[in-house]
Design an enzyme around this catalytic site. Sequence first.
Site, short mmCIF file in Angstrom:
data_model
loop_
_atom_site.label_atom_id
_atom_site.label_comp_id
_atom_site.label_asym_id
_atom_site.label_seq_id
_atom_site.Cartn_x
_atom_site.Cartn_y
_atom_site.Cartn_z
N GLY A 17 5.73 -4.83 -1.24
CA GLY A 17 6.08 -3.64 -2.01
C GLY A 17 6.12 -3.81 -3.52
N ASN A 19 3.76 -2.86 -5.66
CA ASN A 19 3.32 -1.59 -6.26
C ASN A 19 4.39 -0.52 -6.09
OD1 ASN A 19 0.48 -1.57 -7.42
ND2 ASN A 19 0.19 -2.75 -5.54
N ARG A 97 -2.19 0.47 7.81
CA ARG A 97 -2.40 1.23 9.04
C ARG A 97 -3.46 2.29 8.73
NH1 ARG A 97 -0.51 1.42 14.51
NH2 ARG A 97 -0.86 3.52 15.24
N LEU A 99 -5.27 5.67 8.92
CA LEU A 99 -4.75 7.02 9.17
C LEU A 99 -5.83 7.90 9.78
CD1 LEU A 99 -2.83 7.28 5.79
CD2 LEU A 99 -1.80 7.03 8.07
N HIS A 115 -6.31 0.43 -4.42
CA HIS A 115 -7.20 -0.55 -3.78
C HIS A 115 -7.54 -1.63 -4.80
CE1 HIS A 115 -10.19 -2.07 -1.02
NE2 HIS A 115 -11.05 -2.12 -2.02
N ASP A 151 -11.04 3.69 1.90
CA ASP A 151 -11.34 3.23 0.55
C ASP A 151 -12.42 4.07 -0.12
OD1 ASP A 151 -9.44 1.26 0.90
OD2 ASP A 151 -10.87 -0.21 1.62
N GLU A 180 -2.75 -3.29 -11.35
CA GLU A 180 -2.31 -2.29 -10.35
C GLU A 180 -0.96 -1.71 -10.74
OE1 GLU A 180 -2.52 -3.55 -6.22
OE2 GLU A 180 -4.12 -4.96 -6.69
C1 GRF Z 1 -2.15 -4.50 -3.21
O1 GRF Z 1 -3.06 -5.47 -3.63
C2 GRF Z 1 -2.86 -3.17 -3.05
O2 GRF Z 1 -3.91 -3.01 -3.93
C3 GRF Z 1 -3.36 -3.25 -1.64
O3 GRF Z 1 -2.38 -3.94 -0.92
C4 GRF Z 1 -1.63 -4.76 -1.79
C5 GRF Z 1 -0.20 -4.40 -1.64
O4 GRF Z 1 0.66 -5.23 -2.39
N1 GRF Z 1 -3.63 -1.92 -1.14
P1 GRF Z 1 2.15 -4.80 -2.65
O5 GRF Z 1 2.81 -4.66 -1.27
O6 GRF Z 1 2.14 -3.53 -3.42
O7 GRF Z 1 2.74 -5.94 -3.41
#
Ligand code: GRF
Length: 221
Positions: A17, A19, A97, A99, A115, A151, A180
Site C-alpha cells: 500500500g 501508493n 485481482r 475485475l 501501472h 492495463d 508513482e
Molecule cells: C505498484 O508498483 C503499482 O504500480 C502496481 O502495483 C504496485 C503496488 O505497490 N500496480 P504498492 O502496494 O502501492 O506499494
Amino acid sequence: MSDTAKRRVAILISGRGSNMTALIEAAKAQDFPAEIVLVVSNKADAGGLEIAAQHGIATVVIESRPFGKDREAFERALQDKLTASGIDLVCLAGFLRLLTPWFVRQWEGRMLNIHPALLPAYRGLHTHERALADGVKIHGATVHFVVPEMDAGPIVMQGAVAVRADDTAETLAARVLAVEHQIYPDALRLVASGGIRIENGVCRTRATGSADDRLISPAVI
Ligand code: GRF
C-alpha cells in the site's frame, strides 16, 4: 473547497500500500478535492491495512479467495460495500485481482489504476525486467482509467525516469515507484476536480507538461 464538496474515494489494495499511503497523505491537504473514506483489501494480511487504520481511515477485508472462480459474487460484495459508503471514485493501488466487465462498467470513468510502465508499452507483469531486457532508455509509470481490457484505458498522467546503465530491476523499480507516488495523487486531484474529460477513449485536459519538458536519456557528457 468545502469538505462536503469533496469526492469520496475508496482505495483497493492487496499488498504493502505505498501508493495508497501517498494518496492518503496528499488528501490531507485542505484544498485537495477528494477524501479517502475507505480502504478495501482482498487479502487479510495486506500491509496497507494497518497503515490506513493508523491514518484513521475505515478499512474492510473482503477475501477474494473463498469466492474462488465466482468473480462476480466477490464483486457484488465489494460493490455493496462501495455503494453503502457513498463512494464516488475508486483507486486501484496494487490490487491483484482481475475485475469483470460487469464491475468495471459500474465504475466507468470513475475508477483509476496505476501501472508501473509507460503504457501502452509493457502491459502486464514484470515491467521493469522487460524494459531493461529491451534496453529502453526511458521508463516510467501511468495513471489511467480502468476499462475491461487489462492495463488499457484512457491515460490521465504519466511520469518518466531515465534508465541508468547500471540499473537493476530493483533500482529501476524504486525510482519508478517514487514517480508513482507523485503522479497518483496529482492525477486524482485532476480527476476529482473535474479537470479531465474523456473523448473517444482519450483524456483531454487543459493542464500541459512542465515548461522544461524534455527528458533525454542517456545524457551525452
Ligand atoms: C505498484 O508498483 C503499482 O504500480 C502496481 O502495483 C504496485 C503496488 O505497490 N500496480 P504498492 O502496494 O502501492 O506499494
